[in-house]
Design a protein around this motif. Structure first.
Motif, PDB file in Angstrom:
ATOM      1  N   MET A   1     -17.232 -25.420  24.216  1.00 16.24           N
ATOM      2  CA  MET A   1     -15.889 -25.419  24.785  1.00 16.24           C
ATOM      3  C   MET A   1     -14.926 -24.783  23.790  1.00 16.24           C
ATOM      4  O   MET A   1     -14.959 -25.124  22.598  1.00 16.24           O
ATOM      5  CB  MET A   1     -15.452 -26.849  25.120  1.00 16.24           C
ATOM      6  N   PRO A   2     -14.050 -23.909  24.226  1.00 14.48           N
ATOM      7  CA  PRO A   2     -13.108 -23.254  23.304  1.00 14.48           C
ATOM      8  C   PRO A   2     -12.189 -24.271  22.628  1.00 14.48           C
ATOM      9  O   PRO A   2     -11.826 -25.299  23.206  1.00 14.48           O
ATOM     10  CB  PRO A   2     -12.317 -22.325  24.228  1.00 14.48           C
ATOM     11  N   SER A   3     -11.814 -23.941  21.400  1.00 15.71           N
ATOM     12  CA  SER A   3     -10.962 -24.845  20.633  1.00 15.71           C
ATOM     13  C   SER A   3      -9.620 -25.067  21.319  1.00 15.71           C
ATOM     14  O   SER A   3      -9.036 -26.165  21.240  1.00 15.71           O
ATOM     15  CB  SER A   3     -10.746 -24.285  19.227  1.00 15.71           C
ATOM     16  N   GLU A   4      -9.083 -24.041  21.972  1.00 16.58           N
ATOM     17  CA  GLU A   4      -7.782 -24.171  22.628  1.00 16.58           C
ATOM     18  C   GLU A   4      -7.820 -25.259  23.714  1.00 16.58           C
ATOM     19  O   GLU A   4      -6.867 -26.028  23.871  1.00 16.58           O
ATOM     20  CB  GLU A   4      -7.356 -22.834  23.247  1.00 16.58           C
ATOM     21  N   ILE A   5      -8.919 -25.322  24.461  1.00 13.89           N
ATOM     22  CA  ILE A   5      -9.040 -26.325  25.520  1.00 13.89           C
ATOM     23  C   ILE A   5      -9.192 -27.719  24.913  1.00 13.89           C
ATOM     24  O   ILE A   5      -8.598 -28.698  25.384  1.00 13.89           O
ATOM     25  CB  ILE A   5     -10.228 -26.003  26.438  1.00 13.89           C
ATOM     26  N   LEU A   6      -9.991 -27.811  23.850  1.00 18.74           N
ATOM     27  CA  LEU A   6     -10.143 -29.110  23.171  1.00 18.74           C
ATOM     28  C   LEU A   6      -8.810 -29.601  22.626  1.00 18.74           C
ATOM     29  O   LEU A   6      -8.480 -30.797  22.715  1.00 18.74           O
ATOM     30  CB  LEU A   6     -11.166 -28.994  22.038  1.00 18.74           C
ATOM     31  N   LEU A   7      -8.035 -28.682  22.016  1.00 14.99           N
ATOM     32  CA  LEU A   7      -6.726 -29.082  21.499  1.00 14.99           C
ATOM     33  C   LEU A   7      -5.816 -29.561  22.622  1.00 14.99           C
ATOM     34  O   LEU A   7      -5.031 -30.505  22.438  1.00 14.99           O
ATOM     35  CB  LEU A   7      -6.073 -27.907  20.759  1.00 14.99           C
ATOM     36  N   LYS A   8      -5.900 -28.920  23.785  1.00 10.67           N
ATOM     37  CA  LYS A   8      -5.101 -29.346  24.924  1.00 10.67           C
ATOM     38  C   LYS A   8      -5.505 -30.756  25.362  1.00 10.67           C
ATOM     39  O   LYS A   8      -4.642 -31.609  25.647  1.00 10.67           O
ATOM     40  CB  LYS A   8      -5.284 -28.365  26.080  1.00 10.67           C
ATOM     41  N   ILE A   9      -6.808 -31.030  25.372  1.00  8.07           N
ATOM     42  CA  ILE A   9      -7.296 -32.371  25.728  1.00  8.07           C
ATOM     43  C   ILE A   9      -6.836 -33.386  24.688  1.00  8.07           C
ATOM     44  O   ILE A   9      -6.358 -34.476  25.031  1.00  8.07           O
ATOM     45  CB  ILE A   9      -8.827 -32.366  25.857  1.00  8.07           C
ATOM     46  N   PHE A  10      -6.983 -33.033  23.405  1.00  9.31           N
ATOM     47  CA  PHE A  10      -6.588 -33.942  22.332  1.00  9.31           C
ATOM     48  C   PHE A  10      -5.090 -34.263  22.382  1.00  9.31           C
ATOM     49  O   PHE A  10      -4.665 -35.337  21.944  1.00  9.31           O
ATOM     50  CB  PHE A  10      -6.934 -33.341  20.973  1.00  9.31           C
ATOM     51  N   SER A  11      -4.300 -33.339  22.899  1.00  8.91           N
ATOM     52  CA  SER A  11      -2.847 -33.554  22.915  1.00  8.91           C
ATOM     53  C   SER A  11      -2.448 -34.695  23.843  1.00  8.91           C
ATOM     54  O   SER A  11      -1.325 -35.199  23.758  1.00  8.91           O
ATOM     55  CB  SER A  11      -2.139 -32.264  23.348  1.00  8.91           C
ATOM     56  N   TYR A  12      -3.359 -35.132  24.743  1.00 14.90           N
ATOM     57  CA  TYR A  12      -3.059 -36.236  25.649  1.00 14.90           C
ATOM     58  C   TYR A  12      -3.488 -37.592  25.062  1.00 14.90           C
ATOM     59  O   TYR A  12      -3.233 -38.630  25.670  1.00 14.90           O
ATOM     60  CB  TYR A  12      -3.762 -36.020  26.993  1.00 14.90           C
ATOM     61  N   LEU A  13      -4.141 -37.580  23.911  1.00 18.37           N
ATOM     62  CA  LEU A  13      -4.639 -38.817  23.310  1.00 18.37           C
ATOM     63  C   LEU A  13      -3.567 -39.487  22.466  1.00 18.37           C
ATOM     64  O   LEU A  13      -2.699 -38.825  21.890  1.00 18.37           O
ATOM     65  CB  LEU A  13      -5.870 -38.538  22.442  1.00 18.37           C
ATOM     66  N   ILE A  37      -0.096 -31.642  17.122  1.00 20.08           N
ATOM     67  CA  ILE A  37      -0.374 -32.882  17.856  1.00 20.08           C
ATOM     68  C   ILE A  37       0.184 -34.085  17.110  1.00 20.08           C
ATOM     69  O   ILE A  37       0.851 -34.953  17.687  1.00 20.08           O
ATOM     70  CB  ILE A  37      -1.890 -33.038  18.089  1.00 20.08           C
ATOM     71  N   TRP A  38      -0.066 -34.139  15.797  1.00 18.89           N
ATOM     72  CA  TRP A  38       0.359 -35.304  15.025  1.00 18.89           C
ATOM     73  C   TRP A  38       1.875 -35.343  14.851  1.00 18.89           C
ATOM     74  O   TRP A  38       2.463 -36.431  14.785  1.00 18.89           O
ATOM     75  CB  TRP A  38      -0.338 -35.325  13.667  1.00 18.89           C
ATOM     76  N   LEU A  39       2.513 -34.190  14.802  1.00 17.05           N
ATOM     77  CA  LEU A  39       3.979 -34.183  14.723  1.00 17.05           C
ATOM     78  C   LEU A  39       4.578 -34.718  16.022  1.00 17.05           C
ATOM     79  O   LEU A  39       5.594 -35.436  15.995  1.00 17.05           O
ATOM     80  CB  LEU A  39       4.489 -32.767  14.444  1.00 17.05           C
TER      81      LEU A  39
END
Length: 434
Positions: A1-13, A37-39
């Motif tokens: 899975m591309p990193s961009e999609i994973l980052l998008k998923i992680f942004s909802y956590l 994400i952390w900011l």
């Protein structure tokens, strides 16, 4: 899975699940350190409250902090900032809860509340000679008047012969919310309380036994039960006094215990008169049953009562029958595991809280003790019964109690209780030179 999609998923956590995701793999770890994400998480939780009616979106709040503050920082910077600020907020909240102090006990009034809202628990870390570690969370605990008793037991103990040390640690959730229980798999902060050498489980530290187990006392306050047949671990019991308990259980690290703040000596305006106005609270209990709960006020001792580096403080006078006290119930220590339970006679837990003349905790302890039969009774009134001794000693002092078993009423009487306070401790406390 591309990193961009994973980052998008992680942004909802949320923070807890994002940290858990970072433990999956090295790739997930680096992606879960994303500063954007952390900011967003940081600014959502810690952004200053606004007085206007407009509610900004998360994206607007993040941008308002500063776009450059993300690009200029190394990966994981805002993750570390968020965790550090969460830990600071937990410490601040606990300090506020623990601020009120009881004038009667000298201890924080809301210690039990602090334990509840912090989600504080305790763990033991068993370490093998090879360096392998086994971490066990506590199974049971009981809150007493001035202490907490924490117990570990189970079926999956490592082999005792391979173990070298046992670390006792306080465990708190990094992200505390007093309105919700802590996440089961969330990040935890470990604070080392004490380290024990398991090679000291010898005959000299054994304090009692029954038909199934034998128990050993390791200072400070640890009780280790071994099965008699296999000589393997059956249970571990830690006895922790409330004095500085929350600080010791939360403010240290996994390898370095919390250091008490430097003590400023109280000015002793009458050192020639010795100690006066002291107050002692003592509990003796075992398995939830209290055999003694007493408070002794206006204790004093003269300057001349110094012997072998200790000052003698008499609490119950052997020669004064009116001061003698009975123990209530059958004295012993109840234990249990997930398979068996038992009762070890003549063993118990003693909690000592000694306050100085300013009602400040001077000496506090919680430790297993045992009654040992005296070879010959002490000089004094003649009692019709067997005499027993209870002794405890650490670097700050000693406790010596004498008990007599009265056969007619089938109960123990404490006929003598003496504290021996270290002169070095007194000099450090008051800045004196006894």
């Amino acid at each position: 899975m591309p990193s961009e999609i994973l980052l998008k998923i992680f942004s909802y956590l949320d923070a807890v699940n994002l940290l858990c995701a970072g433990c999956v793999s090295r790739r997930f770890y680096h992606l879960a350190n994303d500063n954007f994400i952390w900011l967003r998480i940081y600014s959502t939780v810690f952004s200053p409250k606004r007085s206007n009616w407009k509610v900004n979106s998360v994206e607007e709040t993040t941008v308002s902090v500063s776009g450059l503050s993300v690009e200029d920082k190394e990966a994981g910077y805002w993750k570390k900032e968020y965790i550090a600020k969460q830990i600071t907020s937990v410490k601040t909240a606990l300090a506020q809860v623990l601020q009120p102090v009881s004038p009667y006990t000298g201890l924080p009034v809301k210690t039990k509340e602090a334990l509840r809202i912090s989600g504080l628990g305790w763990a033991i870390v068993l370490r093998e000679k090879s360096g392998k570690e086994y971490i066990m969370q506590h199974v049971d605990l009981s809150l007493n008047d001035t202490s907490v008793t924490v117990v570990w037991y189970g079926k999956n103990w490592p082999c005792l012969a391979t173990l070298t040390t046992l670390d006792l640690c306080g465990v708190t959730p990094v992200f505390m919310d007093r309105h919700k229980p802590p996440a089961k798999n969330g990040p935890r902060w470990y604070s080392l309380i004490a380290k024990y050498d398991l090679s000291h489980l010898t005959e000299s530290t054994m304090i009692g036994c029954d038909r199934l187990v034998q128990i050993f006392c390791l200072h400070p306050g640890l009780l280790v039960g071994l099965w008699k047949k296999e000589e393997e671990l059956a249970f571990v019991m830690a006895n922790l006094h409330f004095h500085h308990l929350v600080e010791r259980s939360t403010l240290g690290s996994a390898s370095v215990p919390y250091e008490l703040p430097l003590h400023s000596p109280f000015l002793d305006d009458s050192p020639e008169y010795g100690l006066h106005g002291y107050q002692l609270h003592v509990d003796m209990h075992g398995g939830g049953v209290f055999y003694l709960c007493g408070t002794f006020r206006n204790l004093f001792t003269k300057k001349g009562c110094i012997e072998d580096g200790y000052v003698k403080l008499v609490v119950i006078n052997f020669k004064n029958n009116r001061e003698h006290l009975p123990l209530i119930g059958k004295v012993g220590l109840a234990w249990r595991t997930n398979i068996f339970d038992g009762f070890i006679k003549s063993c118990s837990i003693v909690d000592i809280t000694l306050l100085d003349e300013h009602r400040k905790p001077f000496w506090c302890l919680s430790s297993p003790v045992c009654m040992r039969s005296a070879a010959c009774p002490s000089d004094g009134p003649n009692f019709l019964g067997q005499t027993y001794y209870v002794d405890y000693m650490d670097t700050e002092g000693r406790v010596h109690a004498e008990l007599v078993w009265i056969e007619e009423t089938e109960e123990y009487f404490i006929v003598s209780l003496v504290l021996y306070l270290s002169v070095a401790k007194i000099n450090h406390w008051f800045g004196t030179e006894y």
